[in-house]
Design a protein around this motif. Sequence first.
Motif, PDB file in Angstrom:
ATOM      1  N   ALA A 139       1.969 -27.566  17.388  1.00  0.00           N
ATOM      2  CA  ALA A 139       1.753 -26.221  17.915  1.00  0.00           C
ATOM      3  C   ALA A 139       3.072 -25.479  17.841  1.00  0.00           C
ATOM      4  N   THR A 140       3.099 -24.404  17.055  1.00  0.00           N
ATOM      5  CA  THR A 140       4.293 -23.560  17.033  1.00  0.00           C
ATOM      6  C   THR A 140       4.360 -22.828  18.368  1.00  0.00           C
ATOM      7  N   ARG A 178      -4.872 -38.777   4.860  1.00  0.00           N
ATOM      8  CA  ARG A 178      -5.583 -37.597   4.352  1.00  0.00           C
ATOM      9  C   ARG A 178      -6.535 -37.945   3.205  1.00  0.00           C
ATOM     10  N   ARG A 195      12.535 -23.726   7.147  1.00  0.00           N
ATOM     11  CA  ARG A 195      11.291 -23.843   7.916  1.00  0.00           C
ATOM     12  C   ARG A 195      10.438 -22.576   7.766  1.00  0.00           C
ATOM     13  N   ARG A 198       4.479 -16.279  15.355  1.00  0.00           N
ATOM     14  CA  ARG A 198       3.646 -16.383  16.555  1.00  0.00           C
ATOM     15  C   ARG A 198       4.038 -15.375  17.619  1.00  0.00           C
ATOM     16  N   GLY A 247      -2.930 -22.942   6.317  1.00  0.00           N
ATOM     17  CA  GLY A 247      -3.674 -23.930   5.529  1.00  0.00           C
ATOM     18  C   GLY A 247      -2.977 -24.218   4.219  1.00  0.00           C
ATOM     19  N   ASP A 248      -3.435 -25.272   3.582  1.00  0.00           N
ATOM     20  CA  ASP A 248      -2.877 -25.737   2.316  1.00  0.00           C
ATOM     21  C   ASP A 248      -3.134 -24.700   1.208  1.00  0.00           C
ATOM     22  N   GLN A 298      -1.174 -36.300  10.617  1.00  0.00           N
ATOM     23  CA  GLN A 298      -1.213 -36.496   9.159  1.00  0.00           C
ATOM     24  C   GLN A 298      -1.196 -37.980   8.779  1.00  0.00           C
ATOM     25  N   LEU A 329      -1.762 -32.228  15.414  1.00  0.00           N
ATOM     26  CA  LEU A 329      -0.613 -32.180  14.501  1.00  0.00           C
ATOM     27  C   LEU A 329       0.592 -31.455  15.096  1.00  0.00           C
ATOM     28  N   PHE A 362      -4.964 -26.891  15.871  1.00  0.00           N
ATOM     29  CA  PHE A 362      -6.278 -27.109  15.247  1.00  0.00           C
ATOM     30  C   PHE A 362      -6.335 -28.427  14.471  1.00  0.00           C
ATOM     31  N   VAL A 363      -5.231 -28.735  13.779  1.00  0.00           N
ATOM     32  CA  VAL A 363      -5.269 -29.793  12.757  1.00  0.00           C
ATOM     33  C   VAL A 363      -4.934 -31.155  13.386  1.00  0.00           C
ATOM     34  N   LEU A 386       8.506 -23.051   4.636  1.00  0.00           N
ATOM     35  CA  LEU A 386       7.417 -24.015   4.841  1.00  0.00           C
ATOM     36  C   LEU A 386       6.296 -23.373   5.665  1.00  0.00           C
ATOM     37  N   PHE A 414       2.363 -22.968   4.547  1.00  0.00           N
ATOM     38  CA  PHE A 414       1.320 -23.850   5.100  1.00  0.00           C
ATOM     39  C   PHE A 414       0.625 -23.397   6.371  1.00  0.00           C
ATOM     40  N   ASP A 457       8.415 -26.041  16.788  1.00  0.00           N
ATOM     41  CA  ASP A 457       7.091 -26.630  16.551  1.00  0.00           C
ATOM     42  C   ASP A 457       7.063 -27.930  17.341  1.00  0.00           C
TER      43      ASP A 457
HETATM   44  C1  LIG Z   1       5.944 -24.559  10.096  1.00  0.00           C
HETATM   45  C2  LIG Z   1       4.491 -24.855  10.390  1.00  0.00           C
HETATM   46  C3  LIG Z   1       3.929 -24.362  11.564  1.00  0.00           C
HETATM   47  C4  LIG Z   1       2.582 -24.666  11.866  1.00  0.00           C
HETATM   48  N1  LIG Z   1       2.059 -24.224  13.050  1.00  0.00           N
HETATM   49  C5  LIG Z   1       0.814 -24.626  13.419  1.00  0.00           C
HETATM   50  C6  LIG Z   1       0.275 -24.284  14.704  1.00  0.00           C
HETATM   51  O1  LIG Z   1       0.898 -23.603  15.501  1.00  0.00           O
HETATM   52  N2  LIG Z   1      -0.958 -24.731  15.018  1.00  0.00           N
HETATM   53  C7  LIG Z   1      -1.699 -25.486  14.149  1.00  0.00           C
HETATM   54  O2  LIG Z   1      -2.811 -25.854  14.492  1.00  0.00           O
HETATM   55  N3  LIG Z   1      -1.211 -25.813  12.931  1.00  0.00           N
HETATM   56  C8  LIG Z   1       0.016 -25.410  12.554  1.00  0.00           C
HETATM   57  N4  LIG Z   1       0.513 -25.784  11.320  1.00  0.00           N
HETATM   58  C9  LIG Z   1      -0.282 -26.710  10.522  1.00  0.00           C
HETATM   59  C10 LIG Z   1      -0.917 -26.118   9.297  1.00  0.00           C
HETATM   60  O3  LIG Z   1      -2.181 -25.577   9.623  1.00  0.00           O
HETATM   61  C11 LIG Z   1      -1.036 -27.270   8.288  1.00  0.00           C
HETATM   62  O4  LIG Z   1       0.279 -27.550   7.840  1.00  0.00           O
HETATM   63  C12 LIG Z   1      -1.907 -26.949   7.086  1.00  0.00           C
HETATM   64  O5  LIG Z   1      -3.239 -26.776   7.467  1.00  0.00           O
HETATM   65  C13 LIG Z   1      -1.830 -28.076   6.051  1.00  0.00           C
HETATM   66  O6  LIG Z   1      -2.153 -29.297   6.654  1.00  0.00           O
HETATM   67  P1  LIG Z   1      -1.130 -30.517   6.635  1.00  0.00           P
HETATM   68  O7  LIG Z   1       0.223 -30.023   6.989  1.00  0.00           O
HETATM   69  O8  LIG Z   1      -1.707 -31.558   7.484  1.00  0.00           O
HETATM   70  O9  LIG Z   1      -1.064 -30.947   5.131  1.00  0.00           O
HETATM   71  P2  LIG Z   1      -1.993 -32.073   4.374  1.00  0.00           P
HETATM   72  O10 LIG Z   1      -3.384 -31.644   4.588  1.00  0.00           O
HETATM   73  O11 LIG Z   1      -1.610 -33.369   4.982  1.00  0.00           O
HETATM   74  O12 LIG Z   1      -1.491 -31.920   2.939  1.00  0.00           O
HETATM   75  C14 LIG Z   1      -0.370 -32.660   2.400  1.00  0.00           C
HETATM   76  C15 LIG Z   1      -0.461 -32.662   0.882  1.00  0.00           C
HETATM   77  O13 LIG Z   1      -1.646 -33.333   0.459  1.00  0.00           O
HETATM   78  C16 LIG Z   1      -2.512 -32.502  -0.302  1.00  0.00           C
HETATM   79  N5  LIG Z   1      -3.893 -32.700   0.171  1.00  0.00           N
HETATM   80  C17 LIG Z   1      -4.287 -33.257   1.348  1.00  0.00           C
HETATM   81  N6  LIG Z   1      -5.628 -33.259   1.444  1.00  0.00           N
HETATM   82  C18 LIG Z   1      -6.095 -32.676   0.326  1.00  0.00           C
HETATM   83  C19 LIG Z   1      -7.401 -32.361  -0.149  1.00  0.00           C
HETATM   84  N7  LIG Z   1      -8.489 -32.639   0.574  1.00  0.00           N
HETATM   85  N8  LIG Z   1      -7.518 -31.746  -1.350  1.00  0.00           N
HETATM   86  C20 LIG Z   1      -6.416 -31.445  -2.071  1.00  0.00           C
HETATM   87  N9  LIG Z   1      -5.158 -31.726  -1.676  1.00  0.00           N
HETATM   88  C21 LIG Z   1      -4.992 -32.322  -0.491  1.00  0.00           C
HETATM   89  C22 LIG Z   1      -2.044 -31.065   0.038  1.00  0.00           C
HETATM   90  O14 LIG Z   1      -2.297 -30.178  -1.046  1.00  0.00           O
HETATM   91  C23 LIG Z   1      -0.556 -31.253   0.292  1.00  0.00           C
HETATM   92  O15 LIG Z   1       0.129 -31.215  -0.927  1.00  0.00           O
HETATM   93  C24 LIG Z   1       1.825 -25.451  10.981  1.00  0.00           C
HETATM   94  C25 LIG Z   1       2.410 -25.910   9.789  1.00  0.00           C
HETATM   95  C26 LIG Z   1       3.724 -25.629   9.494  1.00  0.00           C
HETATM   96  C27 LIG Z   1       4.311 -26.172   8.221  1.00  0.00           C
END
Ligand SMILES: Cc1cc2nc3c(=O)[nH]c(=O)nc-3n(C[C@H](O)[C@H](O)[C@H](O)COP(=O)(O)OP(=O)(O)OC[C@H]3O[C@@H](n4cnc5c(N)ncnc54)[C@H](O)[C@@H]3O)c2cc1C
Length: 481
Positions: free
Chosen positions: A191-192, A159, A439, A104, A449-450, A156, A189, A152-153, A442, A446, A253
Amino acid sequence: MGVRTGDQYKKSINQLKTDVWIKGERIKGEISEHPAFRGIIKSQAELYDLQHVTRLQDKMTYALTSDEERIGMSYLIPKTRADLERRREMVQVWARHSAGLMGRSPDYMNTVLAAFASSVHVLEGEQNCFPERLKRFYEYACSHDLSFTHTFVNPQNNRSKLAFIEEDVTNARVVKRIEEGLVIRGAKLLATQGGITDEIIVFSSPGIQDKAHAFAFSIPSDTEGLKFICRKSFVGDDSSYNSPLSSRFEEMDSIVVFDEVLVPWERVFFYDNIKAANDFYTKGNFVPFTLHQIVSRQVIKTEFILGLAQMIVDTINISEYQHVQSKVAEIIKGLESSKALLLTSEKNATRNAQGVMIPQRMPLYVAVNQFQESYPRFTEIIQLLGASGMVTIPEEVQFQSSIGSKLDHYLQGFEIKGRERVELFTLAFDLCMSGFGSRQSLYERFFFGDPIRLSQIIYQTYQTDTHTAFVKKMLEKEQAD
Ligand SMILES: Cc1cc2nc3c(=O)[nH]c(=O)nc-3n(C[C@H](O)[C@H](O)[C@H](O)COP(=O)(O)OP(=O)(O)OC[C@H]3O[C@@H](n4cnc5c(N)ncnc54)[C@H](O)[C@@H]3O)c2cc1C
């Protein structure tokens, strides 16, 4: 105001007195002096200062006309392929300063804002959408060189595909629409860098089911009711010998909580519009612009890892082994692929109806999705090459003590003393095995996005028709033969 200095950034963040919580307490006093933030704020300030280095001025800044104040290149909306190249070079100057470890650095969010400002046509004429406000805000941000975090997100908690049937108890949502603006309650969720920027941009991610969750706005970080709740800090300690990376680049974060936060109308870009939330993400320039910034940074990070791997090889003199060579070659292949994909996205860029030059999406999607898999492998390679060297890393104070000379002797490497060898391996440890390093893995997996769903996007949007036609033609030829 034009481009800022590091000092101006620091002062601005300290003055805000943003509501940041860590270790069960609200931070009081100057956040730039807090042990969890001292290093990253200093590093961020150094990046701003680079905009003022004379030899870098044309790389880091631009002026629209000759008598206008210069603004950060990271805000540039590209109109030509040369502009994309200028953007890449700017990103890479900043990335070199942190070895690509600051996901960032200011260019990330400035790029997001430039992408949004160049996508306002998607909002034009739509209900509850205010493209003019977004454009004005972009201009204000450029001229003040503001710093941003974003979230944005949603949290958790559930899901499942049917999660929308359950009552929403956590997600940030609009709870009131009043004369002064929107009132937001709930959480996002994370903000970094949350808490150490001037502003936070809050956008709904696509796939919203309820219009109360479909909004976009930006507010100052110190807005009443807005809270940043930090995780545990991964700063090892202040020493650049013992914690060479985490002491400088630990970005933090934080969970973002909105306790009845009032967002004034001037800062609302859209609300109560599910279509706008989806279209702005998918039809706007967010994805290609942001990916172009990301891959430009990841190239530099891979160069750093390659350099580190080779230094480990040289330090313990293992280059003659075939598997060692092939492990380093894996990093080289990753680096060359990322570079090629990045340049392909620029070469195949196209100008859209608004005159904006859009880098080709697919090579960038492929590069970022590959990096989600290859980055953790790169850190594994460092561990496999370093072996016990990754843990025979006494702290600096041991070298300064009466047993220092013994350590210098017994921990020596190939043609270097113990102290220097340990310095290198401590760096490798910080990158691959510390809390900070884990970290980082990770993050690369991520943050955009996933990886699973990203590869689905690649599959679903890639045009395979010409390839299947190719096979069909070959089959027809076989039959004709
Ligand atoms: C270090 C770090 C910094 C970040 N910084 C920011 C930031 O500054 N601002 C921000 O907005 N976001 C940030 N993020 C968030 C990032 O955008 C999300 O981690 C990412 O979009 C995945 O969402 P989640 O973590 O909620 O995982 P989930 O969506 O909860 O996924 C968890 C597990 O479930 C599975 N899963 C869940 N839903 C589905 C589906 N529909 N289909 C298939 N598999 C699924 C996934 O494959 C994964 O294995 C950060 C993440 C990390 C790890």
